[in-house]
Design an enzyme around this catalytic site. Structure first.
Site, PDB file in Angstrom:
ATOM      1  N   ARG A  51       0.794  -1.226   0.000  1.00 21.37           N
ATOM      2  CA  ARG A  51       0.000   0.000   0.000  1.00 21.37           C
ATOM      3  C   ARG A  51       0.828   1.278   0.000  1.00 21.37           C
ATOM      4  O   ARG A  51       0.590   2.179  -0.802  1.00 21.37           O
ATOM      5  CB  ARG A  51      -0.898   0.080   1.251  1.00 21.37           C
ATOM      6  CG  ARG A  51      -2.247  -0.520   1.119  1.00 21.37           C
ATOM      7  CD  ARG A  51      -2.640  -1.108   2.435  1.00 21.37           C
ATOM      8  NE  ARG A  51      -1.663  -2.125   2.762  1.00 21.37           N
ATOM      9  CZ  ARG A  51      -1.733  -3.385   2.312  1.00 21.37           C
ATOM     10  NH1 ARG A  51      -2.746  -3.755   1.595  1.00 21.37           N
ATOM     11  NH2 ARG A  51      -0.795  -4.281   2.585  1.00 21.37           N
ATOM     12  N   THR A  52       1.779   1.378   0.913  1.00 22.73           N
ATOM     13  CA  THR A  52       2.447   2.674   1.085  1.00 22.73           C
ATOM     14  C   THR A  52       3.240   3.035  -0.166  1.00 22.73           C
ATOM     15  O   THR A  52       3.120   4.136  -0.701  1.00 22.73           O
ATOM     16  CB  THR A  52       3.351   2.645   2.339  1.00 22.73           C
ATOM     17  OG1 THR A  52       2.587   2.124   3.419  1.00 22.73           O
ATOM     18  CG2 THR A  52       3.843   4.035   2.689  1.00 22.73           C
ATOM     19  N   LYS A  80      25.514  -3.550  -0.395  1.00 25.19           N
ATOM     20  CA  LYS A  80      26.991  -3.490  -0.438  1.00 25.19           C
ATOM     21  C   LYS A  80      27.530  -2.702   0.760  1.00 25.19           C
ATOM     22  O   LYS A  80      28.716  -2.444   0.850  1.00 25.19           O
ATOM     23  CB  LYS A  80      27.452  -2.797  -1.725  1.00 25.19           C
ATOM     24  CG  LYS A  80      26.962  -3.448  -2.998  1.00 25.19           C
ATOM     25  CD  LYS A  80      27.378  -2.591  -4.190  1.00 25.19           C
ATOM     26  CE  LYS A  80      26.487  -2.847  -5.379  1.00 25.19           C
ATOM     27  NZ  LYS A  80      26.559  -1.755  -6.364  1.00 25.19           N
ATOM     28  N   ARG A 101      11.109   3.967   3.634  1.00 26.25           N
ATOM     29  CA  ARG A 101      10.714   3.004   4.680  1.00 26.25           C
ATOM     30  C   ARG A 101      11.948   2.211   5.072  1.00 26.25           C
ATOM     31  O   ARG A 101      12.716   1.786   4.212  1.00 26.25           O
ATOM     32  CB  ARG A 101       9.632   2.058   4.166  1.00 26.25           C
ATOM     33  CG  ARG A 101       9.374   0.901   5.119  1.00 26.25           C
ATOM     34  CD  ARG A 101       8.186   0.079   4.751  1.00 26.25           C
ATOM     35  NE  ARG A 101       6.954   0.806   5.009  1.00 26.25           N
ATOM     36  CZ  ARG A 101       5.743   0.235   4.943  1.00 26.25           C
ATOM     37  NH1 ARG A 101       5.623  -1.036   4.619  1.00 26.25           N
ATOM     38  NH2 ARG A 101       4.662   0.935   5.190  1.00 26.25           N
ATOM     39  N   HIS A 129       4.455   5.698  11.616  1.00 29.63           N
ATOM     40  CA  HIS A 129       4.026   5.541  10.221  1.00 29.63           C
ATOM     41  C   HIS A 129       3.096   6.729   9.917  1.00 29.63           C
ATOM     42  O   HIS A 129       1.884   6.572   9.814  1.00 29.63           O
ATOM     43  CB  HIS A 129       3.306   4.206  10.043  1.00 29.63           C
ATOM     44  CG  HIS A 129       3.093   3.790   8.631  1.00 29.63           C
ATOM     45  ND1 HIS A 129       3.205   4.647   7.554  1.00 29.63           N
ATOM     46  CD2 HIS A 129       2.746   2.588   8.109  1.00 29.63           C
ATOM     47  CE1 HIS A 129       2.935   3.980   6.444  1.00 29.63           C
ATOM     48  NE2 HIS A 129       2.664   2.731   6.748  1.00 29.63           N
TER      49      HIS A 129
HETATM   50  N1   CP Z   1      -0.492  -0.018   5.700  1.00 30.83           N
HETATM   51  C1   CP Z   1       0.751  -0.281   5.228  1.00 30.83           C
HETATM   52  O1   CP Z   1       1.749   0.310   5.628  1.00 30.83           O
HETATM   53  O2   CP Z   1       0.776  -1.275   4.281  1.00 30.83           O
HETATM   54  P1   CP Z   1       2.091  -1.718   3.503  1.00 30.83           P
HETATM   55  O3   CP Z   1       3.015  -2.349   4.499  1.00 30.83           O
HETATM   56  O4   CP Z   1       1.610  -2.693   2.456  1.00 30.83           O
HETATM   57  O5   CP Z   1       2.719  -0.491   2.899  1.00 30.83           O
END
Ligand code: CP
Length: 304
Positions: A51-52, A80, A101, A129
């Protein structure tokens, strides 16, 4: 130049503006389809995501911009031994804005300190998040018309669930929010959230182990999965993973207008039989995630 590391990086009035923009985008997406012409978003994902990452990419394409990046540390020069600090210096030459991320808490802050482009924390370990929180808040605001005066139940892995930690941080700023935390003993909210966020701000809360014992009190139910990737012990994960399963019988105990949210991915904690219940809004939430990320990109690039 602004980054987004935590939901608290925006004041509540700035969030109102962001959500107004997201709602305008929802109503009239064509108006914004060329606003990022010539701009590039980098998605640097050192941890898996559906999703993100894809909602960021979708958001940028819908704004007329382009996207580059990696979806796996193993396919980048991190494998590396390149540091996050060095990587963001490269990315700053290739892109106008970056969503990152990382499994390590604080890695996006490290990146933002060395970056010459806006950096967005797209999830750092079990910490924060913020763009999921923006998604959650926009969903609640759009579906309920307000962000105040709710009793919200947060259920599942409250220890490792970064979406929960971010959402608590964001919601304490709105009046009349009552928290009910529903988790097994082993997955209770961490002490630093309890002490530094809730106690420090004199926010009262209740805790339950059984969902059935508080279901009737909830205006919103935020379900979360048990975060397998943060467990040190697979046996412990297996013991806890199906602790909560939201099904039709439990939904029958809830208010008629309660909303069920979930950041997704879902594993077993919401039975698929709940998906058709009009109170289940977790798939709508995904669409709001695109609108709010479009609004965020425009805001951080100062194109609005
Ligand atoms: N909600 C969320 O962070 O989903 P993903 O881990 O798929 O990005």
């Amino acid at each position: 130049m602004r980054h987004l590391m935590s939901p608290l990086d925006f004041t509540t009035s700035e969030l109102d503006k962001l959500f107004d923009l997201a709602s305008e985008i929802e109503k009239n997406p064509k108006k914004f389809s060329n606003t990022c012409n010539g701009k590039i978003l980098a998605t640097c994902f050192y941890e898996p995501s559906t999703r993100t990452r894809l909602s960021f990419e979708s958001a940028m394409y819908h704004l007329g911009g382009n996207v580059l990046g990696f979806s796996d540390a193993a396919s980048s020069s991190a494998s590396k031994g390149e540091s996050v600090s060095d990587t963001i210096r490269m990315i700053s030459c290739y892109a106008d804005i970056c969503a990152i991320r990382h499994p390590k808490e604080g890695a996006p802050v490290v990146a933002s300190n060395k970056s010459s482009i806006p950096v967005i924390n797209a999830g750092d370990g079990g910490h924060q998040h913020p763009t999921q929180t923006l998604t959650d808040l926009l969903t609640i605001r759009s579906m309920k018309g307000r962000l105040e005066n709710f009793t919200i139940g947060l259920c599942g892995d409250l220890k490792f669930g970064r979406t929960v930690h971010s959402l608590i941080n964001a919601l304490i700023r709105y009046p009349g929010i009552q928290f009910i935390f529903i988790s097994p003993e082993e997955l209770k909210i961490p002490d630093y959230i309890r002490e530094d966020v809730l106690d420090k701000n004199k926010i009262s809360y209740k805790e339950f182990v059984r969902l059935e014992d508080c279901m009737e009190d909830l205006d919103l139910l935020y379900m979360t999965r048990v975060q397998r990737e943060r467990f040190f012990n697979e046996e412990e994960y297996i013991r806890l993973k199906d602790f909560y399963i939201l099904d039709k019988n439990k939904m029958a105990l809830a208010k008629e207008d309660m909303l069920v949210l979930h950041p997704l991915p879902r594993v077993n904690e919401i039975s698929v039989e709940v998906d058709d219940d009009p109170r289940a809004v977790y798939f709508k939430q995904v669409q709001y995630g695109v609108y709010v990320r479009m609004a965020l990109i425009l805001t951080l690039l100062e194109l609005i």
